[in-house]
Design a protein around this motif. Structure first.
Motif, mmCIF file in Angstrom:
data_model
loop_
_atom_site.group_PDB
_atom_site.id
_atom_site.type_symbol
_atom_site.label_atom_id
_atom_site.label_comp_id
_atom_site.label_asym_id
_atom_site.label_seq_id
_atom_site.Cartn_x
_atom_site.Cartn_y
_atom_site.Cartn_z
ATOM 1 N N ILE B 94 0.835 -1.206 0.000
ATOM 2 C CA ILE B 94 0.000 0.000 0.000
ATOM 3 C C ILE B 94 0.864 1.249 0.000
ATOM 4 O O ILE B 94 0.594 2.198 -0.732
ATOM 5 C CB ILE B 94 -0.916 -0.020 1.253
ATOM 6 N N LYS B 95 1.895 1.213 0.797
ATOM 7 C CA LYS B 95 2.808 2.346 0.857
ATOM 8 C C LYS B 95 3.410 2.606 -0.521
ATOM 9 O O LYS B 95 3.461 3.747 -0.992
ATOM 10 C CB LYS B 95 3.917 2.064 1.878
ATOM 11 N N GLU B 96 3.840 1.526 -1.163
ATOM 12 C CA GLU B 96 4.398 1.645 -2.513
ATOM 13 C C GLU B 96 3.373 2.224 -3.485
ATOM 14 O O GLU B 96 3.716 3.044 -4.341
ATOM 15 C CB GLU B 96 4.846 0.282 -3.039
ATOM 16 N N SER B 97 2.128 1.772 -3.336
ATOM 17 C CA SER B 97 1.065 2.253 -4.230
ATOM 18 C C SER B 97 0.819 3.737 -4.043
ATOM 19 O O SER B 97 0.648 4.479 -5.019
ATOM 20 C CB SER B 97 -0.225 1.489 -3.974
ATOM 21 N N ILE B 98 0.807 4.174 -2.799
ATOM 22 C CA ILE B 98 0.569 5.590 -2.530
ATOM 23 C C ILE B 98 1.728 6.427 -3.064
ATOM 24 O O ILE B 98 1.528 7.470 -3.683
ATOM 25 C CB ILE B 98 0.341 5.842 -1.028
ATOM 26 N N MET B 100 3.510 5.616 -5.476
ATOM 27 C CA MET B 100 3.351 5.579 -6.933
ATOM 28 C C MET B 100 2.382 6.660 -7.390
ATOM 29 O O MET B 100 2.615 7.350 -8.393
ATOM 30 C CB MET B 100 2.838 4.196 -7.341
ATOM 31 N N LEU B 101 1.311 6.835 -6.650
ATOM 32 C CA LEU B 101 0.356 7.899 -6.965
ATOM 33 C C LEU B 101 1.029 9.259 -6.869
ATOM 34 O O LEU B 101 0.848 10.120 -7.727
ATOM 35 C CB LEU B 101 -0.833 7.860 -6.003
#
Lengths: 115, 115
Positions: B94-98, B100-101
């Motif tokens: 999730i941290k990576e996804s955020i 990424m955003l």
DNA sequence: TCATTATACATAATAATATTATGTATAATT
DNA sequence: AATTATACATAATATTATTATGTATAATGA
């Protein structure tokens, strides 16, 4: 694989962001740009992309401009006049939303707004 | 109103995050905590919350523990043994996804990882 | 030259997820 | 006594994404 879970709902804002930056873009180009910007991690599928683009056109945010490269159509999408006005507001909203995610997931101390 | 658009798909990760932090939480408490953390901006609806919680139980990530406060049930949700193991990985994802955003939406220069 | 990959559009069936509305019930506050 | 807060939950509907499929041209590699 990279979690696309949290990226749901981001396609339309992302399209607006990219077109706002680039002036105009066509579908395939968008998929390639996102792939590039995400280090090959995010692969936008056609089933997500085209309905989203068509929706943005229906909503009056985007307009299209066709160009023929040989025998192949290239359909550019660009911000409509009213779309330009709403884009700024929408991008601000998106920024706030992302910073909200940062806050909710406790990544806040890592973020400094240097603007 | 605050754009919930980009927050779609974040409910389950957020539940995991909060329960991981707090040890255990019950549904109503989750809605209030999110409301508080988001400065009243994000109001999780029951129609989103309970199906998400039930799904996480079905998937074996969470288990429940009922407590009776007078005549009213309070159903706590906590990470299962295997859920504890997957939670760490999921939160990293999730941290990576955020992030990424943040990168995709060009907020990157504002973020410094001080860890 | 033939096969594969890349470019380029699009829709359909299905799955997942969220919104809105509704339902039940107790406890606390005005 | 009425309203608001607490606390669970489901159903109908809407939205959005995934996966699969379809059409077609251009370029590249074996």
């Amino acid at each position: 694989m990279f979690s696309q879970e949290i990226l749901k709902g981001t396609i339309k804002p992302l399209i607006i962001k990219l077109i706002n930056d680039e002036g105009k873009m066509y579908g395939y180009q968008i998929t390639q740009k996102v792939k590039e910007l995400s280090s090959q991690k995010i692969l936008i599928t056609e089933g997500a992309l085209y309905p989203a683009l068509h929706k943005l056109v229906d909503d009056g945010i985007l307009v299209t401009e066709s160009e023929w490269i040989g025998n192949r159509e290239r359909k550019y999408y660009l911000l409509s006049e009213s779309g330009k006005q709403t884009a700024v507001a929408k991008l601000e909203e998106i920024k706030e939303s992302i910073l909200m995610l940062v806050q909710l997931f406790d990544l806040k101390p890592l973020v400094y707004d240097i603007k």
